[in-house]
Design an enzyme around this catalytic site. Sequence first.
Site, PDB file in Angstrom:
ATOM      1  N   VAL A   2      59.374  26.263  57.572  1.00  0.00           N
ATOM      2  CA  VAL A   2      60.513  26.404  58.500  1.00  0.00           C
ATOM      3  C   VAL A   2      60.056  27.319  59.638  1.00  0.00           C
ATOM      4  O   VAL A   2      59.692  28.474  59.408  1.00  0.00           O
ATOM      5  CB  VAL A   2      61.734  27.024  57.792  1.00  0.00           C
ATOM      6  N   TYR A  15      68.114  32.636  54.101  1.00  0.00           N
ATOM      7  CA  TYR A  15      68.251  31.484  53.201  1.00  0.00           C
ATOM      8  C   TYR A  15      69.509  31.576  52.340  1.00  0.00           C
ATOM      9  O   TYR A  15      70.069  30.549  51.944  1.00  0.00           O
ATOM     10  CB  TYR A  15      66.997  31.348  52.340  1.00  0.00           C
TER      11      TYR A  15
HETATM   12  C1  LIG Z   1      63.104  32.547  60.214  1.00  0.00           C
HETATM   13  C2  LIG Z   1      63.391  31.666  61.417  1.00  0.00           C
HETATM   14  C3  LIG Z   1      63.065  30.229  61.052  1.00  0.00           C
HETATM   15  C4  LIG Z   1      64.877  31.799  61.758  1.00  0.00           C
HETATM   16  O1  LIG Z   1      65.158  30.894  62.815  1.00  0.00           O
HETATM   17  P1  LIG Z   1      66.303  31.226  63.881  1.00  0.00           P
HETATM   18  O2  LIG Z   1      66.538  29.983  64.662  1.00  0.00           O
HETATM   19  O3  LIG Z   1      65.965  32.436  64.648  1.00  0.00           O
HETATM   20  O4  LIG Z   1      67.522  31.553  62.906  1.00  0.00           O
HETATM   21  P2  LIG Z   1      69.064  31.315  63.217  1.00  0.00           P
HETATM   22  O5  LIG Z   1      69.339  31.651  64.646  1.00  0.00           O
HETATM   23  O6  LIG Z   1      69.461  29.959  62.739  1.00  0.00           O
HETATM   24  O7  LIG Z   1      69.691  32.423  62.274  1.00  0.00           O
HETATM   25  C5  LIG Z   1      70.646  32.116  61.324  1.00  0.00           C
HETATM   26  C6  LIG Z   1      71.063  33.376  60.671  1.00  0.00           C
HETATM   27  O8  LIG Z   1      69.968  33.962  59.942  1.00  0.00           O
HETATM   28  C7  LIG Z   1      69.736  35.281  60.420  1.00  0.00           C
HETATM   29  N1  LIG Z   1      68.302  35.496  60.530  1.00  0.00           N
HETATM   30  C8  LIG Z   1      67.460  34.840  61.348  1.00  0.00           C
HETATM   31  N2  LIG Z   1      66.204  35.320  61.199  1.00  0.00           N
HETATM   32  C9  LIG Z   1      66.280  36.280  60.267  1.00  0.00           C
HETATM   33  C10 LIG Z   1      65.317  37.137  59.693  1.00  0.00           C
HETATM   34  N3  LIG Z   1      64.023  37.118  60.066  1.00  0.00           N
HETATM   35  N4  LIG Z   1      65.751  38.016  58.740  1.00  0.00           N
HETATM   36  C11 LIG Z   1      67.048  38.063  58.367  1.00  0.00           C
HETATM   37  N5  LIG Z   1      68.006  37.273  58.904  1.00  0.00           N
HETATM   38  C12 LIG Z   1      67.619  36.395  59.831  1.00  0.00           C
HETATM   39  C13 LIG Z   1      70.360  35.344  61.791  1.00  0.00           C
HETATM   40  O9  LIG Z   1      70.720  36.672  62.095  1.00  0.00           O
HETATM   41  C14 LIG Z   1      71.541  34.445  61.651  1.00  0.00           C
HETATM   42  O10 LIG Z   1      72.607  35.121  61.028  1.00  0.00           O
HETATM   43  P3  LIG Z   1      74.052  35.244  61.737  1.00  0.00           P
HETATM   44  O11 LIG Z   1      74.548  33.851  61.857  1.00  0.00           O
HETATM   45  O12 LIG Z   1      74.813  36.078  60.771  1.00  0.00           O
HETATM   46  O13 LIG Z   1      73.763  35.866  63.054  1.00  0.00           O
HETATM   47  C15 LIG Z   1      62.573  32.112  62.657  1.00  0.00           C
HETATM   48  O14 LIG Z   1      62.809  33.487  62.898  1.00  0.00           O
HETATM   49  C16 LIG Z   1      61.076  31.885  62.534  1.00  0.00           C
HETATM   50  O15 LIG Z   1      60.568  30.822  62.880  1.00  0.00           O
HETATM   51  N6  LIG Z   1      60.356  32.911  62.032  1.00  0.00           N
HETATM   52  C17 LIG Z   1      58.883  32.826  61.907  1.00  0.00           C
HETATM   53  C18 LIG Z   1      58.462  31.817  60.866  1.00  0.00           C
HETATM   54  C19 LIG Z   1      59.021  32.156  59.488  1.00  0.00           C
HETATM   55  O16 LIG Z   1      58.889  33.269  58.999  1.00  0.00           O
HETATM   56  N7  LIG Z   1      59.623  31.125  58.845  1.00  0.00           N
HETATM   57  C20 LIG Z   1      60.172  31.245  57.525  1.00  0.00           C
HETATM   58  C21 LIG Z   1      59.167  30.798  56.507  1.00  0.00           C
HETATM   59  S1  LIG Z   1      59.798  31.012  54.827  1.00  0.00           S
END
Ligand SMILES: CC(C)(COP(=O)(O)OP(=O)(O)OC[C@H]1O[C@@H](n2cnc3c(N)ncnc32)[C@H](O)[C@@H]1OP(=O)(O)O)[C@@H](O)C(=O)NCCC(=O)NCCS
Length: 137
Positions: free
Chosen positions: A77, A118
């Site tokens: 993801v 998640y």
């Molecule tokens: C993790 C990731 C996929 C999240 O994507 P994103 O588009 O920024 O997430 P969203 O905007 O859909 O966030 C949804 C919710 O999750 C929360 N959230 C997002 N990233 C988060 C993080 N790193 N830690 C905790 N909460 C997080 C947001 O605050 C949001 O909550 P809210 O609705 O209460 O504000 C993105 O930060 C990413 O690509 N990270 C690097 C790759 C990675 O680590 N992937 C996961 C592999 S297991």
Amino acid sequence: MDDVPEIQVLPHASRPIPADQVVALYGAEGWWPERSAGQVVMVLDAFPAAGAWRGDRLVGFARCVSDGVLRAYIEDVVVAPDVRGLGVGRALVAAIVEQLQPIPVVSLFCDPGLVPFYEQAGFRPTRHVVLHRLAST
Ligand SMILES: CC(C)(COP(=O)(O)OP(=O)(O)OC[C@H]1O[C@@H](n2cnc3c(N)ncnc32)[C@H](O)[C@@H]1OP(=O)(O)O)[C@@H](O)C(=O)NCCC(=O)NCCS
């Protein structure tokens, strides 16, 4: 006037995801430098995936590994750094989960800091430990 296209999250089956753009997303995160576009093509052919699109640019990706009946694992993801915090990650996870209905158990592993992300999608931590066996080089 805001002429930036909206972001659309679609299954690979609806809008095919180009492997080279997946490799570029991996690269932006420092992930999987050893993975080739050819390998990604084979994976996309084999299991459900979803892409997040801003116009013609792939700005997010998620995929899974599944037996199609009993178990599935969500993998890779990733959202491009410039569009994080907009709900794209949440939409990608939802798009994969939807494609995996009605598989009874869907799993993933992640860093501890991502558990709240998640949990919002219905996943719950367990006390199991993830083990990997790496191919010897
Ligand atoms: C993790 C990731 C996929 C999240 O994507 P994103 O588009 O920024 O997430 P969203 O905007 O859909 O966030 C949804 C919710 O999750 C929360 N959230 C997002 N990233 C988060 C993080 N790193 N830690 C905790 N909460 C997080 C947001 O605050 C949001 O909550 P809210 O609705 O209460 O504000 C993105 O930060 C990413 O690509 N990270 C690097 C790759 C990675 O680590 N992937 C996961 C592999 S297991």
